[in-house]
Design a protein around this motif. Structure first.
Motif: not given
Length: 385
Positions: A37-54, A111-122
């Motif tokens: 599960x940790x390995x899967x998390x690390x793999x997906x962490x580099x990708x995010x979700x397709x823009x079509x899922x937004x 958003x980059x390379x057709x994928x999206x991910x969230x980051x947290x800022x202040x």
């Protein structure tokens, strides 16, 4: 009690939480994360979700507010909120703590390379560019420090000790109310109840239940369990004493502290279990599942959003806390007016809502109605989303 926790979420992880146990108990410290599960998390962490899922109007930034939930915020960004683990960033070295965002933090949609991910800022104020990306760092805090929950916790907490399903009638031999003060028939908050039976030692807080009722499968009519009808709570006021050669038995005295129903002689007494503070991780079942709603909790005929329903599937069928399910309304049977014989035709079932499983027994589960378009009735079907 304190625990060292990272301040924010940094990279995107996904299947990590969908694969992990839906209910992560911080108090118990049980974090069932496997190396796979940790390995899967690390793999997906580099990708995010397709823009079509937004979601169509997904914002570029969002400031977390008090009262927000991960589910509600994910609904701003995603078409399917239960897929939030694929979008939320987090430090995969700290995957045991998924719920680590706080009011005032700013979520940035990258958003980059057709994928999206969230980051947290202040938010540091000022003009554009006034948001600072946070790096993971550690701080010591209490377990319940104001970080937002996954779902509206207050909607289900009252039912965690109330919604109880028994495999048989285990309450038949439990201590029972035999009388009330002043020989009353009904008892409410503040009234005294006299109880016979062996009360659990060193326990002074109890639940009061009425005779359990069978929960039957809507299709097979098989009894899947017995729902104990919750009456309320009571505190021990004075211990009883057994009969001896020189004296008669003296029942214990309990004082009612909470009533959902009026208590009466014959109601059964059981200890209040320790409160298990649980953060739920919404996720879809790993495989296909199909079942039916048995009943509406509380004897209602129909149910709407934020009400509780009993399901005819449980842990034996693969359901677990945190599962998100699609709710279907049975299609009506109509007559076809375009044919001479006006044959009966059953219209297709229509998907019209979502359920969130929060309590699971062997063959029965309880779920919160997250959203719904039409009144929910027993016999309505549910599937994986």
């Amino acid at each position: 009690m304190t625990q060292r926790r990272p301040l924010g979420l940094t990279t995107i992880s996904a299947a990590l939480l969908a694969a992990s146990a839906a209910a992560t108990s911080f108090a118990a410290g049980n974090y069932p994360i496997t190396p796979e599960q940790r390995q899967t998390a690390q793999q997906v962490a580099q990708a995010g979700v397709p823009l079509s899922e937004l979601a169509p109007n997904a914002p570029d930034t969002y400031t977390v507010k008090s009262g927000d939930t991960l589910w509600a915020i994910s609904g701003l960004f995603l078409k399917s909120p239960w897929r939030w683990p694929e979008l939320w960033g987090m430090n995969t070295d700290q995957i045991r703590n998924p719920h680590l965002i706080y009011p005032g933090q700013v979520l940035m949609l990258i958003k980059s390379d057709g994928r999206a991910r969230l980051q947290v800022g202040r938010d540091v104020g000022g003009a554009a560019g006034g948001t600072v990306k946070l790096s993971p760092r550690v701080r010591a805090e209490s377990l319940y420090d104001g970080s937002i929950a996954a779902i509206p916790q207050h909607l289900i907490e009252p039912f965690l000790n109330e919604a109880v399903v028994l495999n048989g009638n285990e309450l038949a031999t439990a201590p029972r109310i035999v009388s009330a003060q002043e020989n009353r028939v009904w008892m409410t908050k503040g009234d005294r109840a006299y109880v016979r039976g062996n009360l659990a030692p060193n326990v002074d807080a109890f639940r009061v239940f009425r005779e359990p009722r069978p929960l039957r499968d809507p299709v097979s009519k098989e009894v899947l369990g017995y729902e104990a009808v919750y009456v309320g709570t009571a505190d021990l006021t004075r211990a009883g004493s057994p009969a001896t050669n020189k004296s008669q038995e003296v029942p214990a005295t309990l004082t009612l502290t909470l009533n959902r129903l009026e208590a009466q002689p014959g109601d059964r007494i059981a200890p209040i279990p320790p409160r298990a503070y649980t953060n739920y991780v919404p996720h879809a079942p790993a495989g296909a599942i199909d079942g039916y709603i048995i009943s509406i909790y509380g004897d209602a005929i129909t149910a709407g959003q934020n009400q509780i329903v009993a399901l005819n599937k449980g842990s034996r069928d693969g359901l677990e806390r945190g599962h998100v399910l699609a709710l279907w309304h049975s299609g009506r049977v109509v007559r076809d007016p375009t044919t001479p014989r006006r044959e009966e035709v059953k219209l297709p079932d229509e998907r019209h809502g979502q359920l969130f499983v929060f309590q699971v027994f062997d063959r029965v589960s309880y779920a919160l109605i997250l959203s719904v378009q039409e009144p929910v009735v027993p016999g309505d079907r549910f599937t994986q989303p």
